[in-house]
Design a protein around this motif. Sequence first.
Motif, PDB file in Angstrom:
ATOM      1  N   PRO A 190      26.161  41.170  25.243  1.00 30.08           N
ATOM      2  CA  PRO A 190      24.936  41.846  25.696  1.00 30.08           C
ATOM      3  C   PRO A 190      24.008  42.245  24.547  1.00 30.08           C
ATOM      4  CG  PRO A 190      26.830  42.681  26.894  1.00 30.08           C
ATOM      5  CD  PRO A 190      27.372  41.801  25.798  1.00 30.08           C
ATOM      6  N   GLU A 191      24.585  42.621  23.411  1.00 30.07           N
ATOM      7  CA  GLU A 191      23.748  42.979  22.265  1.00 30.07           C
ATOM      8  C   GLU A 191      23.038  41.749  21.705  1.00 30.07           C
ATOM      9  OE1 GLU A 191      26.253  46.845  20.575  1.00 30.07           O
ATOM     10  OE2 GLU A 191      26.905  44.831  20.045  1.00 30.07           O
ATOM     11  N   VAL A 192      23.735  40.616  21.689  1.00 32.41           N
ATOM     12  CA  VAL A 192      23.102  39.364  21.250  1.00 32.41           C
ATOM     13  C   VAL A 192      21.977  38.993  22.203  1.00 32.41           C
ATOM     14  CG1 VAL A 192      23.439  36.908  20.810  1.00 32.41           C
ATOM     15  CG2 VAL A 192      25.191  38.550  20.093  1.00 32.41           C
ATOM     16  N   ASP A 219      14.403  39.859  22.919  1.00 34.50           N
ATOM     17  CA  ASP A 219      13.326  40.658  22.323  1.00 34.50           C
ATOM     18  C   ASP A 219      12.583  39.893  21.235  1.00 34.50           C
ATOM     19  OD1 ASP A 219      12.148  43.477  22.191  1.00 34.50           O
ATOM     20  OD2 ASP A 219      12.639  43.096  20.087  1.00 34.50           O
ATOM     21  N   SER A 220      13.325  39.120  20.432  1.00 29.88           N
ATOM     22  CA  SER A 220      12.694  38.382  19.327  1.00 29.88           C
ATOM     23  C   SER A 220      12.029  37.095  19.778  1.00 29.88           C
ATOM     24  CB  SER A 220      13.742  38.064  18.255  1.00 29.88           C
ATOM     25  OG  SER A 220      14.723  37.171  18.770  1.00 29.88           O
ATOM     26  N   GLY A 221      12.375  36.617  20.985  1.00 30.80           N
ATOM     27  CA  GLY A 221      11.833  35.351  21.455  1.00 30.80           C
ATOM     28  C   GLY A 221      12.453  34.147  20.765  1.00 30.80           C
ATOM     29  N   ALA A 222      13.723  34.265  20.361  1.00 28.93           N
ATOM     30  CA  ALA A 222      14.383  33.178  19.631  1.00 28.93           C
ATOM     31  C   ALA A 222      14.474  31.918  20.486  1.00 28.93           C
ATOM     32  CB  ALA A 222      15.774  33.621  19.197  1.00 28.93           C
ATOM     33  N   ARG A 223      14.187  30.778  19.869  1.00 27.80           N
ATOM     34  CA  ARG A 223      14.252  29.490  20.564  1.00 27.80           C
ATOM     35  C   ARG A 223      15.538  28.737  20.256  1.00 27.80           C
ATOM     36  NH1 ARG A 223       9.388  25.765  19.552  1.00 27.80           N
ATOM     37  NH2 ARG A 223      10.631  24.568  21.065  1.00 27.80           N
ATOM     38  N   LEU A 224      16.304  29.227  19.299  1.00 29.16           N
ATOM     39  CA  LEU A 224      17.547  28.567  18.911  1.00 29.16           C
ATOM     40  C   LEU A 224      18.495  29.624  18.372  1.00 29.16           C
ATOM     41  CD1 LEU A 224      18.891  25.676  18.362  1.00 29.16           C
ATOM     42  CD2 LEU A 224      18.067  25.955  16.014  1.00 29.16           C
ATOM     43  N   LEU A 225      19.780  29.487  18.706  1.00 27.49           N
ATOM     44  CA  LEU A 225      20.813  30.353  18.140  1.00 27.49           C
ATOM     45  C   LEU A 225      21.752  29.502  17.310  1.00 27.49           C
ATOM     46  CD1 LEU A 225      22.458  33.016  17.897  1.00 27.49           C
ATOM     47  CD2 LEU A 225      23.697  32.292  19.943  1.00 27.49           C
ATOM     48  N   ILE A 226      21.934  29.876  16.055  1.00 27.61           N
ATOM     49  CA  ILE A 226      22.879  29.201  15.164  1.00 27.61           C
ATOM     50  C   ILE A 226      24.027  30.159  14.919  1.00 27.61           C
ATOM     51  CG2 ILE A 226      23.209  28.152  12.906  1.00 27.61           C
ATOM     52  CD1 ILE A 226      20.240  27.456  12.881  1.00 27.61           C
ATOM     53  N   THR A 227      25.245  29.742  15.241  1.00 31.45           N
ATOM     54  CA  THR A 227      26.404  30.611  15.127  1.00 31.45           C
ATOM     55  C   THR A 227      27.577  29.836  14.532  1.00 31.45           C
ATOM     56  OG1 THR A 227      27.777  32.216  16.336  1.00 31.45           O
ATOM     57  CG2 THR A 227      27.203  30.173  17.496  1.00 31.45           C
ATOM     58  N   VAL A 228      28.763  30.417  14.566  1.00 25.22           N
ATOM     59  CA  VAL A 228      29.981  29.772  14.080  1.00 25.22           C
ATOM     60  C   VAL A 228      31.052  29.910  15.153  1.00 25.22           C
ATOM     61  CG1 VAL A 228      29.460  30.157  11.634  1.00 25.22           C
ATOM     62  CG2 VAL A 228      30.778  31.867  12.917  1.00 25.22           C
ATOM     63  N   SER A 229      32.095  29.112  15.047  1.00 22.25           N
ATOM     64  CA  SER A 229      33.115  29.102  16.092  1.00 22.25           C
ATOM     65  C   SER A 229      33.799  30.450  16.246  1.00 22.25           C
ATOM     66  CB  SER A 229      34.146  28.008  15.805  1.00 22.25           C
ATOM     67  OG  SER A 229      34.741  28.197  14.529  1.00 22.25           O
ATOM     68  N   ALA A 271      23.530  33.939  24.300  1.00 25.59           N
ATOM     69  CA  ALA A 271      22.552  32.880  24.523  1.00 25.59           C
ATOM     70  C   ALA A 271      22.322  32.654  26.011  1.00 25.59           C
ATOM     71  CB  ALA A 271      23.018  31.591  23.853  1.00 25.59           C
ATOM     72  N   LYS A 272      23.402  32.644  26.771  1.00 22.34           N
ATOM     73  CA  LYS A 272      23.290  32.450  28.217  1.00 22.34           C
ATOM     74  C   LYS A 272      22.476  33.579  28.846  1.00 22.34           C
ATOM     75  CE  LYS A 272      26.076  31.776  32.401  1.00 22.34           C
ATOM     76  NZ  LYS A 272      27.456  31.698  32.963  1.00 22.34           N
ATOM     77  N   GLY A 273      22.751  34.808  28.408  1.00 23.82           N
ATOM     78  CA  GLY A 273      22.019  35.945  28.952  1.00 23.82           C
ATOM     79  C   GLY A 273      20.539  35.896  28.641  1.00 23.82           C
ATOM     80  N   ALA A 274      20.193  35.283  27.508  1.00 27.33           N
ATOM     81  CA  ALA A 274      18.787  35.191  27.106  1.00 27.33           C
ATOM     82  C   ALA A 274      18.108  33.931  27.635  1.00 27.33           C
ATOM     83  CB  ALA A 274      18.691  35.229  25.586  1.00 27.33           C
ATOM     84  N   GLY A 275      18.868  33.129  28.386  1.00 26.08           N
ATOM     85  CA  GLY A 275      18.272  31.943  28.986  1.00 26.08           C
ATOM     86  C   GLY A 275      18.221  30.726  28.092  1.00 26.08           C
ATOM     87  N   LEU A 276      18.971  30.715  26.987  1.00 21.64           N
ATOM     88  CA  LEU A 276      18.993  29.538  26.124  1.00 21.64           C
ATOM     89  C   LEU A 276      19.947  28.497  26.696  1.00 21.64           C
ATOM     90  CD1 LEU A 276      19.031  30.992  22.480  1.00 21.64           C
ATOM     91  CD2 LEU A 276      17.092  30.474  23.954  1.00 21.64           C
ATOM     92  N   THR A 277      19.612  27.244  26.513  1.00 23.41           N
ATOM     93  CA  THR A 277      20.438  26.150  27.005  1.00 23.41           C
ATOM     94  C   THR A 277      21.440  25.713  25.943  1.00 23.41           C
ATOM     95  OG1 THR A 277      18.942  24.432  26.180  1.00 23.41           O
ATOM     96  CG2 THR A 277      18.461  25.335  28.363  1.00 23.41           C
ATOM     97  N   THR A 278      22.344  24.823  26.348  1.00 25.42           N
ATOM     98  CA  THR A 278      23.320  24.272  25.404  1.00 25.42           C
ATOM     99  C   THR A 278      22.619  23.620  24.222  1.00 25.42           C
ATOM    100  OG1 THR A 278      24.881  23.873  27.196  1.00 25.42           O
ATOM    101  CG2 THR A 278      25.225  22.639  25.162  1.00 25.42           C
ATOM    102  N   GLU A 279      21.502  22.951  24.491  1.00 33.54           N
ATOM    103  CA  GLU A 279      20.756  22.272  23.426  1.00 33.54           C
ATOM    104  C   GLU A 279      20.085  23.257  22.480  1.00 33.54           C
ATOM    105  OE1 GLU A 279      20.571  21.449  26.702  1.00 33.54           O
ATOM    106  OE2 GLU A 279      21.947  19.749  26.391  1.00 33.54           O
ATOM    107  N   GLN A 280      20.019  24.516  22.869  1.00 35.38           N
ATOM    108  CA  GLN A 280      19.390  25.538  22.023  1.00 35.38           C
ATOM    109  C   GLN A 280      20.428  26.360  21.262  1.00 35.38           C
ATOM    110  OE1 GLN A 280      16.914  26.995  25.437  1.00 35.38           O
ATOM    111  NE2 GLN A 280      15.321  27.119  23.866  1.00 35.38           N
TER     112      GLN A 280
END
Length: 531
Positions: A105-107, A113-123, A133-142
């Motif tokens: 939820p914090e992510v 809030d930031s309007g991020a178009r891509l999330l880069i993370t680690v396993s 990412a799912k909560g913010a509406g980002l897709t797998t491709e994002q």
Amino acid sequence: MVVRSPLPDVEIPSVSVYEYLFGEITEEELDRVAVVDGLSGAETTFRSLLAQIDAVAGAVAARGLGVGDVVALHAPNVPAYVTVFHGLLRAGVTVTTVNGLATGPEVTKQLADSGARLLITVSALLAAGEAGAKGAGLTTEQMVVLDGAVDSAVGYASLADLLADPHPAPDVSFDPATHLAVLPYSSGTTGRPKGVMLTHTNLVANVAQSLAIGVGPDDVVPCVLPFFHIYGMTVLLNLALRTRAKLVTLPRFDLAQYLGVIQDHRATFLFVAPPIALALAKHPLVDSYDVSGVRAVLSGAAPLDEKLATAVVERLGESVRVLQGYGMTEMSPVSHCIPFARTDISPGSVGLLVAGMEAKIVDPATGAEIEQPTEGVSAPGELLCRGPNVMVGYLGNPEATADTLEPDGFLHTGDIVTIDADGVFQVVDRLKELIKYKGYQVPPAELEALLLSHPGIADAAVIGLPDEEAGEIPKAFVVPAPGAELTEGEVIAFVAEQVAPYKKVRAVEFIEAVPKSASGKILRKDLKVGR
């Protein structure tokens, strides 16, 4: 009275962060080691690092991202963080750095809030990253999982996938004085986390101002303080890259690993928060390692007591300098430091204003300015700062910006300080309500809102209690709802399930009513009396 830094002005060029850090690198410097993986020992030279940065910038641009876009970076301190962070900046992207301990939820809140178009993370952080990412509406491709999501049913792109089809670094154009480089999140002097808008010029200025700390090309800097935090981003990562020091990354703080890196890599300059300073001063494990290479320890993120600074010197060796700095995310972050060259300044102080900074001290009750004395120490008052490293404002929050930034550019810090005749500042108290747990920011308002969502809690307030190891721990004062039967353990567990570990409530006291002013403001000082 406006106090100006006694340090000589430094040049702040109108260039991007990438150009400032690497634009003048020499052929000899290119073959120096820039980054070492503290766990594997793998080394990356500046030549390889720059090639990787250009490749990431090209890959990001090929995805259609550039100036005006926000990308979230959610990773621990690993060499790839250095590459990706600066590759994104090289492409003109604005980077919002996400706490590695953040919950899903914090992510989500930060991404939305930031309007991020891509999330880069680690396993290792994928569970929170995926949920966020799912909560913010980002897709797998994002989403990109740098090291590959081997245990995931979803085929996320990895860093290797991004770089598989090489693209040249793009030619980007922007005004470094106005284009946002990063959007770290901070609670400021109070309230919930807000996006702090820092430009390329803000970051360039603060690296230039921080050169007084004394890091040089022969230094080896263990990096255990997180790069997502502005302290790690500016004072470890960018300052070390600019001075051609060697960075040794560690993904988390483990005292044995940390001491092993200090010993095996002959670390010379340690950047710590007070809990690490406490371990260096008192933990018996220190005696099992050779720390004789250390020449300096700089503490920041929370106040360092002079007695603890002295204990660090006694433990590590009389030749070790213990320094202290002060700052806020909103100042990129450094506004004060003890320059390495100044052996006459007490390590229990936060030192001098850095080059190009101005400050005022005002009476918090009357707003009257407090004069710097010609001898002795001033009366205490709230510190306000102005300089080229001060933020543009809070993203999408003009009200909070106006509350923090004066029209003349002075920033309210919320800290109570004194100044002496030599321009040395001492932090003596805090107006702001923010709790500092092991250097991490814990906003009481966030925890209070969460507590009030519990059906068995009628009202709640949170304060910070002094703690030798952590600095402060969050304590909740809870008013149970009529008929509710709550235990301390239930309240602690309820909060722990929904927040990052450092935000957990660690003590609970049940009370009949939360003390408040006529305007409804919680009277935290009343709660702290006798506790």
